[in-house]
Design an enzyme around this catalytic site. Structure first.
Site, PDB file in Angstrom:
ATOM      1  N   CYS A 265       0.833  -1.196   0.000  1.00 35.19           N
ATOM      2  CA  CYS A 265       0.000   0.000   0.000  1.00 35.19           C
ATOM      3  C   CYS A 265       0.867   1.246   0.000  1.00 35.19           C
ATOM      4  O   CYS A 265       2.090   1.185   0.025  1.00 35.19           O
ATOM      5  CB  CYS A 265      -0.887   0.035   1.253  1.00 35.19           C
ATOM      6  SG  CYS A 265      -1.949  -1.398   1.478  1.00 35.19           S
TER       7      CYS A 265
ATOM      8  N   ASP B 192      -2.565 -10.120   6.797  1.00 42.16           N
ATOM      9  CA  ASP B 192      -1.426  -9.969   7.693  1.00 42.16           C
ATOM     10  C   ASP B 192      -1.560  -8.710   8.545  1.00 42.16           C
ATOM     11  O   ASP B 192      -0.981  -8.623   9.632  1.00 42.16           O
ATOM     12  CB  ASP B 192      -0.116  -9.945   6.904  1.00 42.16           C
ATOM     13  CG  ASP B 192      -0.099  -8.918   5.789  1.00 42.16           C
ATOM     14  OD1 ASP B 192      -1.167  -8.367   5.451  1.00 42.16           O
ATOM     15  OD2 ASP B 192       0.985  -8.657   5.228  1.00 42.16           O
TER      16      ASP B 192
ATOM     17  N   VAL C  75      17.814  -6.653 -24.200  1.00 43.94           N
ATOM     18  CA  VAL C  75      18.330  -5.316 -24.498  1.00 43.94           C
ATOM     19  C   VAL C  75      19.030  -5.318 -25.851  1.00 43.94           C
ATOM     20  O   VAL C  75      19.427  -6.362 -26.369  1.00 43.94           O
ATOM     21  CB  VAL C  75      19.306  -4.826 -23.403  1.00 43.94           C
ATOM     22  CG1 VAL C  75      18.598  -4.719 -22.069  1.00 43.94           C
ATOM     23  CG2 VAL C  75      20.513  -5.748 -23.290  1.00 43.94           C
TER      24      VAL C  75
END
EC number: 6.3.5.4
Length: 625
Positions: free
Chosen positions: A2, A97, A295
């Site tokens: 968050c 959690d 790449v």
């Protein structure tokens, strides 16, 4: 995962609208939900990215008893702790959690709860009966928590940009000077004056006055006597347990795969656990996604190795290649990246990571969790720079002849970056970088007092508990969360760190290989030519090639440089830098300096483009005592 914010006023009240704006500025960290607790002198807020129990039961802030809490991150052993708390008599309303952490603090107290949890986290909670705000940050600083004072209140947030809602942001000349001169001090300062980081492995409780940080964890470096087979067995058990914990999710999950041993063994252990019957609500083997980057430089492109690894594990259908080239890099893209990173990054690999995250999000809009192999080099002595330290330790313990034997076995690592390593060690790059800065700016830099490094384990402890790893973790957090994706790093685990440092150097570098103990523990799970390949590329961008591709942009920025206008960079130095890039007169050894100049210049423009440049930055900040 968050974005969180908090505030506590010593006197007066918290501005409700300003605090709400702080959360709005972090909406990318949590687009799924928003929650606030507000009571005049205190505020807690959360922008939620729903990963565990994505139902309304997981809404934050969450309250129990006198405590109200917001959490950013993951408590990976929450199921075990929840069962322990149930045995005591607690019941739970969610499968999160967050509720477990809240209950653990109520039952065991803050410091004891912190010692029990395994995870990456930053959290704040308010004790309503005592009128105090407490918070903590994980042991390695994987998850951010910043603070600033405004008036009679102290504010906290997951990102610096949130403070724009309640104060004017100003550049910190000292941090800019340290960055451009390749100084890496241990500091809680950010690139913004008055905005600081809560130290890793620390907690605090405040009534709005002094924060009084206290450390709750120190990395133990006491070596033990190990039988080789016992060490291999224990490492395999501990690493598998870390992987298992990091797979806990109720939403889709993916892996970032390079051609190296770190990410490939993560995927191999995951495949083993799935084959043995591991089940998580968020994914199955068929739905598991694997991403690799290709790449535009064949010498450092690892995608071909990633394809071989995926095929060897039977996951070739799960693999997706994200192609990245200099054509992806524009002024607008770089500015966007710098805005979300908030502080100038270490080097151009940050662009690679940014473009990878952008590609991942475009490919899988619902993806919220990505696991990578960050931290493996610091944990297991994977960098080339560790080899001279190891050889010095061998000389001290076993004599020069044994050290010469070891050096010969390690010759491929030594020769790979010998020239660059020698120049860095002798201070050539630092002298060049300090030569382009104004004297007044150089006076702001503290003289470096390096920690005494006697052994390989000393070096690993230093890197694991700050410095480069902390900066990489910061960059990865910001670039992944810009796309609302949580990065998980199973190697950055205090259980593994303590186990690694309990083992002598010769179990990490042995028989001409770095990460020996980990390779040995992974035997039979990956093809031998992959597992025992000495090639070390890493997550690397083609620095010189990309810089030359941006030569016109670099030159135009230097002709009207904000770094010059603010008194950081010498005017004649800016002109020479521009000329060197246009002519292609940039060696591989010094390309990183040019990138730092570019990033610092863009950072000034992104965050202070409308600022008053009449006062030199060095005049805004006095020399430290």
């Amino acid at each position: 995962m968050c974005g969180i914010a908090g505030a506590l006023a010593k006197e007066g009240t918290i501005d409700y609208e300003g605090f709400k704006k702080m959360l709005e500025l972090m909406v990318h960290r949590g687009p799924d939900d928003e929650g606030m607790f507000y009571s005049n002198i205190v505020a807690l807020g959360n922008r939620r990215l729903s990963i565990l129990d994505p139902t309304p039961n997981g809404k934050q802030p969450m309250a129990r008893g006198d405590l109200v809490l917001v959490l950013n991150g993951e408590i990976y052993n929450y199921r075990e702790l929840r069962e322990e708390l149930r045995q005591i008599g607690y019941s739970f309303n969610s499968d999160t959690d967050t509720e477990v952490l809240l209950t653990a603090i109520l039952e065991w107290g803050l410091e004891n709860a912190l010692k029990k949890i395994i995870g990456m986290y930053a959290f704040l909670f308010y004790n309503k009966s005592k009128g105090i705000l407490c918070g903590a940050r994980d042991r390695f600083g994987i998850k951010p928590l910043l603070y600033a004072r405004q008036g009679n209140a102290v504010y906290f947030a997951s990102e610096i940009k949130a403070f724009k809602a309640i104060m004017e942001l100003k550049p910190n000349a000292r941090r800019i000077a340290q960055y451009l001169s390749f100084n890496r001090p241990k500091t809680n300062e950010t690139f913004f004056e008055g905005v600081f980081s809560v130290p890793p492995a620390s907690y605090f409780c405040t009534d709005g006055g002094d924060l009084g940080f206290k450390r709750y964890w120190y990395l133990n470096t006491q070596e033990r006597d190990w039988r080789i087979q016992d060490a291999v067995t224990e490492w395999k058990r501990a690493f598998e347990d870390s992987v298992r914990l990091h797979l806990r999710t109720d939403v889709p999950l993916a892996f970032a795969l390079s051609g190296g041993v770190d990410s490939s063994s993560l995927l191999a252990f995951t495949k083993k656990l799935l084959d043995e019957g591991l089940k998580e609500r968020g994914f199955t083997e068929d739905s598991l996604k694997v991403f690799t980057v290709s790449v535009d430089d064949e010498d450092i492109d690892e995608s071909k190795y990633a394809k071989d690894i995926a095929k060897s594990l039977g996951l070739e259908k799960n693999l997706e290649v994200i192609k990245v080239s200099s054509s992806n890099i524009s002024m607008d893209e770089l500015k966007k990246m710098i805005y979300y990173l908030e502080e100038p990054p270490e080097g151009p690999s940050s662009i690679l990571h940014w473009l990878m995250m952008e590609g991942v999000k475009k490919s899988s809009k619902d993806l919220k969790v990505l696991i990578n192999g960050q931290g493996g080099d610091e944990l297991l002595a994977g960098y080339h720079a560790y080899i001279p330290i190891y050889l010095r330790e061998v000389i001290a313990k076993r004599g020069i002849l044994r050290a010469m034997e070891e050096a010969w076995k390690l010759r491929s690592y030594i020769m790979d970056k010998f020239t660059l390593g020698l120049k860095v060690m002798l201070g050539f790059r630092k002298r060049v970088s300090t030569g382009i800065l104004n004297d007044e700016v150089l006076s702001l830099i503290d003289s470096e007092q390096g920690e005494k490094i006697v052994s390989l384990n000393d070096a690993l402890m230093k890197d694991l508990t700050g410095g480069r790893l902390l900066e990489i973790l910061r960059t990865e957090d910001r670039s992944s969360m810009a796309f609302s994706i949580e990065i998980r790093v199973p190697y950055v685990n205090h259980v593994l760190a303590e186990l690694s440092l309990s083992m002598p150097a010769e179990l990490k570098i042995r028989e001409g290989y770095t990460k020996w103990i980990h390779r040995k523990a992974s035997a039979g799970m990956l093809p031998r030519d992959i597992l025992w390949n000495r090639r070390k590329i890493g997550f690397q961008a083609p620095e010189k090639k990309w810089l030359f591709g941006l030569r016109d942009l670099f030159s135009s920025l230097m002709r009207d440089s904000y770094l010059v206008k603010t008194g950081i960079l010498k005017k004649e130095a800016a002109k020479k830098l521009a000329d060197d890039v246009i002519k292609g007169n940039v060696s591989r050894d010094y390309a990183r300096l040019f990138w730092r100049i570019l990033f610092a210049e863009l950072w000034m423009r992104v965050y202070f483009g409308e600022a008053d440049l009449s006062l030199p930055l060095y005049a805004r900040l006095s020399k430290p005592n």
